[in-house]
Design a protein around this motif. Sequence first.
Motif, mmCIF file in Angstrom:
data_model
loop_
_atom_site.group_PDB
_atom_site.id
_atom_site.type_symbol
_atom_site.label_atom_id
_atom_site.label_comp_id
_atom_site.label_asym_id
_atom_site.label_seq_id
_atom_site.Cartn_x
_atom_site.Cartn_y
_atom_site.Cartn_z
ATOM 1 N N ALA A 64 0.827 -1.213 0.000
ATOM 2 C CA ALA A 64 0.000 0.000 0.000
ATOM 3 C C ALA A 64 0.855 1.255 0.000
ATOM 4 C CB ALA A 64 -0.927 -0.007 1.218
ATOM 5 N N LEU A 65 1.931 1.249 0.778
ATOM 6 C CA LEU A 65 2.794 2.422 0.838
ATOM 7 C C LEU A 65 3.537 2.643 -0.481
ATOM 8 C CD1 LEU A 65 4.161 2.070 4.478
ATOM 9 C CD2 LEU A 65 2.567 3.805 3.623
ATOM 10 N N SER A 66 3.860 1.563 -1.188
ATOM 11 C CA SER A 66 4.477 1.707 -2.510
ATOM 12 C C SER A 66 3.520 2.393 -3.470
ATOM 13 C CB SER A 66 4.874 0.335 -3.064
ATOM 14 O OG SER A 66 5.904 -0.235 -2.296
ATOM 15 N N TYR A 67 2.252 2.032 -3.382
ATOM 16 C CA TYR A 67 1.233 2.719 -4.183
ATOM 17 C C TYR A 67 1.185 4.204 -3.821
ATOM 18 C CZ TYR A 67 -3.435 4.557 -5.115
ATOM 19 O OH TYR A 67 -4.472 5.363 -5.488
ATOM 20 N N LEU A 68 1.292 4.506 -2.518
ATOM 21 C CA LEU A 68 1.216 5.891 -2.071
ATOM 22 C C LEU A 68 2.488 6.679 -2.370
ATOM 23 C CD1 LEU A 68 -0.675 5.744 1.348
ATOM 24 C CD2 LEU A 68 -1.523 6.553 -0.863
ATOM 25 N N VAL A 69 3.519 6.003 -2.824
ATOM 26 C CA VAL A 69 4.699 6.695 -3.345
ATOM 27 C C VAL A 69 4.544 6.921 -4.842
ATOM 28 C CG1 VAL A 69 7.179 6.501 -3.816
ATOM 29 C CG2 VAL A 69 6.289 5.881 -1.563
ATOM 30 N N TRP A 70 4.145 5.861 -5.557
ATOM 31 C CA TRP A 70 4.085 5.932 -7.013
ATOM 32 C C TRP A 70 3.005 6.888 -7.510
ATOM 33 C CZ3 TRP A 70 7.230 3.655 -10.700
ATOM 34 C CH2 TRP A 70 6.791 3.789 -12.023
ATOM 35 N N TYR A 71 1.772 6.671 -7.042
ATOM 36 C CA TYR A 71 0.666 7.443 -7.598
ATOM 37 C C TYR A 71 0.795 8.947 -7.346
ATOM 38 C CZ TYR A 71 -3.858 9.359 -8.690
ATOM 39 O OH TYR A 71 -4.845 10.156 -9.199
ATOM 40 N N PRO A 72 1.129 9.402 -6.133
ATOM 41 C CA PRO A 72 1.273 10.849 -5.940
ATOM 42 C C PRO A 72 2.344 11.492 -6.812
ATOM 43 C CG PRO A 72 1.001 9.776 -3.823
ATOM 44 C CD PRO A 72 1.175 8.688 -4.831
ATOM 45 N N VAL A 73 3.438 10.773 -7.074
ATOM 46 C CA VAL A 73 4.472 11.324 -7.955
ATOM 47 C C VAL A 73 3.907 11.511 -9.366
ATOM 48 C CG1 VAL A 73 6.683 10.872 -9.090
ATOM 49 C CG2 VAL A 73 6.430 10.439 -6.650
ATOM 50 N N VAL A 74 3.240 10.468 -9.863
ATOM 51 C CA VAL A 74 2.640 10.545 -11.197
ATOM 52 C C VAL A 74 1.607 11.669 -11.236
ATOM 53 C CG1 VAL A 74 1.153 9.344 -12.856
ATOM 54 C CG2 VAL A 74 3.030 8.117 -11.742
ATOM 55 N N ARG A 75 0.745 11.700 -10.240
ATOM 56 C CA ARG A 75 -0.344 12.683 -10.237
ATOM 57 C C ARG A 75 0.194 14.104 -10.127
ATOM 58 N NH1 ARG A 75 -5.935 12.766 -9.245
ATOM 59 N NH2 ARG A 75 -6.591 14.840 -9.921
ATOM 60 N N PHE A 76 1.250 14.303 -9.343
ATOM 61 C CA PHE A 76 1.817 15.637 -9.173
ATOM 62 C C PHE A 76 2.253 16.215 -10.524
ATOM 63 C CE2 PHE A 76 5.234 18.660 -8.534
ATOM 64 C CZ PHE A 76 4.741 19.468 -7.520
ATOM 65 N N PHE A 77 2.987 15.419 -11.300
ATOM 66 C CA PHE A 77 3.500 15.932 -12.564
ATOM 67 C C PHE A 77 2.407 16.042 -13.633
ATOM 68 C CE2 PHE A 77 7.475 14.488 -10.587
ATOM 69 C CZ PHE A 77 8.237 15.633 -10.767
ATOM 70 N N VAL A 78 1.510 15.061 -13.683
ATOM 71 C CA VAL A 78 0.428 15.121 -14.665
ATOM 72 C C VAL A 78 -0.523 16.270 -14.344
ATOM 73 C CG1 VAL A 78 -1.579 13.907 -15.608
ATOM 74 C CG2 VAL A 78 0.566 12.675 -15.263
ATOM 75 N N GLU A 79 -0.796 16.463 -13.057
ATOM 76 C CA GLU A 79 -1.695 17.545 -12.652
ATOM 77 C C GLU A 79 -1.161 18.901 -13.097
ATOM 78 O OE1 GLU A 79 -5.301 18.795 -10.974
ATOM 79 O OE2 GLU A 79 -4.543 16.750 -11.244
ATOM 80 N N GLY A 80 0.154 19.047 -13.059
ATOM 81 C CA GLY A 80 0.759 20.296 -13.489
ATOM 82 C C GLY A 80 0.568 20.591 -14.960
ATOM 83 N N MET A 81 0.211 19.558 -15.749
ATOM 84 C CA MET A 81 -0.004 19.729 -17.182
ATOM 85 C C MET A 81 -1.468 19.987 -17.522
ATOM 86 S SD MET A 81 2.378 16.548 -18.481
ATOM 87 C CE MET A 81 2.148 16.960 -20.216
ATOM 88 N N ARG A 82 -2.356 19.728 -16.566
ATOM 89 C CA ARG A 82 -3.778 19.822 -16.854
ATOM 90 C C ARG A 82 -4.271 21.269 -16.819
ATOM 91 N NH1 ARG A 82 -6.914 15.131 -13.555
ATOM 92 N NH2 ARG A 82 -8.628 16.539 -14.073
ATOM 93 N N THR A 83 -5.362 21.500 -17.530
ATOM 94 C CA THR A 83 -5.954 22.843 -17.564
ATOM 95 C C THR A 83 -7.294 22.884 -16.831
ATOM 96 O OG1 THR A 83 -7.028 22.349 -19.685
ATOM 97 C CG2 THR A 83 -4.850 23.374 -19.758
ATOM 98 N N ASP A 84 -7.701 21.765 -16.236
ATOM 99 C CA ASP A 84 -8.996 21.711 -15.548
ATOM 100 C C ASP A 84 -8.821 21.373 -14.074
ATOM 101 O OD1 ASP A 84 -8.110 19.133 -15.941
ATOM 102 O OD2 ASP A 84 -10.083 18.315 -16.432
ATOM 103 N N SER A 85 -7.691 21.755 -13.496
ATOM 104 C CA SER A 85 -7.400 21.422 -12.102
ATOM 105 C C SER A 85 -8.319 22.172 -11.138
ATOM 106 C CB SER A 85 -5.943 21.757 -11.772
ATOM 107 O OG SER A 85 -5.042 21.009 -12.555
ATOM 108 N N LEU A 86 -8.462 21.577 -9.941
ATOM 109 C CA LEU A 86 -9.109 22.268 -8.832
ATOM 110 C C LEU A 86 -8.028 23.036 -8.071
ATOM 111 C CD1 LEU A 86 -11.362 19.348 -7.527
ATOM 112 C CD2 LEU A 86 -12.037 21.233 -9.024
ATOM 113 N N TYR A 87 -8.347 24.248 -7.633
ATOM 114 C CA TYR A 87 -7.354 25.112 -6.997
ATOM 115 C C TYR A 87 -7.774 25.479 -5.573
ATOM 116 C CZ TYR A 87 -5.121 25.835 -11.541
ATOM 117 O OH TYR A 87 -4.464 25.652 -12.739
ATOM 118 N N ILE A 88 -6.788 25.501 -4.670
ATOM 119 C CA ILE A 88 -7.014 26.054 -3.331
ATOM 120 C C ILE A 88 -7.023 27.572 -3.419
ATOM 121 C CG2 ILE A 88 -6.062 26.298 -0.998
ATOM 122 C CD1 ILE A 88 -4.868 23.555 -1.257
#
Length: 279
Positions: free
Chosen positions: A208-232
């Motif tokens: 489970a922790l390996s998943y929580l390392v892999w997915y956030p890294v992928v999501r962080f970089f992909v999210e930076g490319m998206r134009t429909d992100s949710l913003y704080i």
Amino acid sequence: MNLLALNPIAFNIGSLEIHWYGIIIALGALVGVIMAMREATRRGVNSDNILDLVLIGVPVGLICARIYYVVFELPFYIANPGEIIKIWHGGIAIYGGLIGGFIVLVVLCLRRKISIWLMLDIAAPSVMLGQIVGRWGNFMNQEAFGAKTSLDFLQSLHLPHFIVEQMFINGAYRQPTFLYESAANVIGLILILVFRHRKHFYKLGEVALSYLVWYPVVRFFVEGMRTDSLYIMPGVRVSQILSLILLIFAIGALIYRRKKMDLPWYTDLTEQNNGLNKN
């Protein structure tokens, strides 16, 4: 309007429209459940617990995923309250779903005296598979895309023609960020599945922790490319902040648990010797 775009509606039953988005999400969930049930049996957990987790966790996860999205797009939904329930228009936040599913998993494990970490290890690859498949629902809805790009660039990626044409959105070709995320998670899933069954590689909780390392890294970089992100706030994406928090937690937990806790090896957890409490 792109006349070559795929129809998001798969078929009609009378006046009821069945969307590809829902079909694809359901397919990902089904395959993930089957995979989790097989792994649960392998690790000495009654597979009925997986079914119960899904029966409760999926609707709760969907509700939380929608609430998460609506909260960060509140001005729009206050002005258009009728849109709140229309999940077939998109607007399902993966992190919201993960939060809801995690709460249900913890409650179920506490009530049935099942190791929370063991259940997380069993569920994590299935969740990842669901995310891989689910991104193709975004593809059908022409959402979760990136910035404008050129036809030449998309063709240089050697993508099938139907993907290239589906990426023509709002009068321009777009970066297929849904595909980047899905493909990167395929690699992560393969690695986790291979090492999960390698003797004395993972300890309890580390799948489970390996998943929580892999997915956030992928999501962080992909999210930076998206134009429909949710913003704080302007320039600060919600998913990137949450990805960093999860990544730091996962790395810290991996290090702490290895150094400070005497944990069983994941492959040693079988029907004969899995007598675990909440580790």
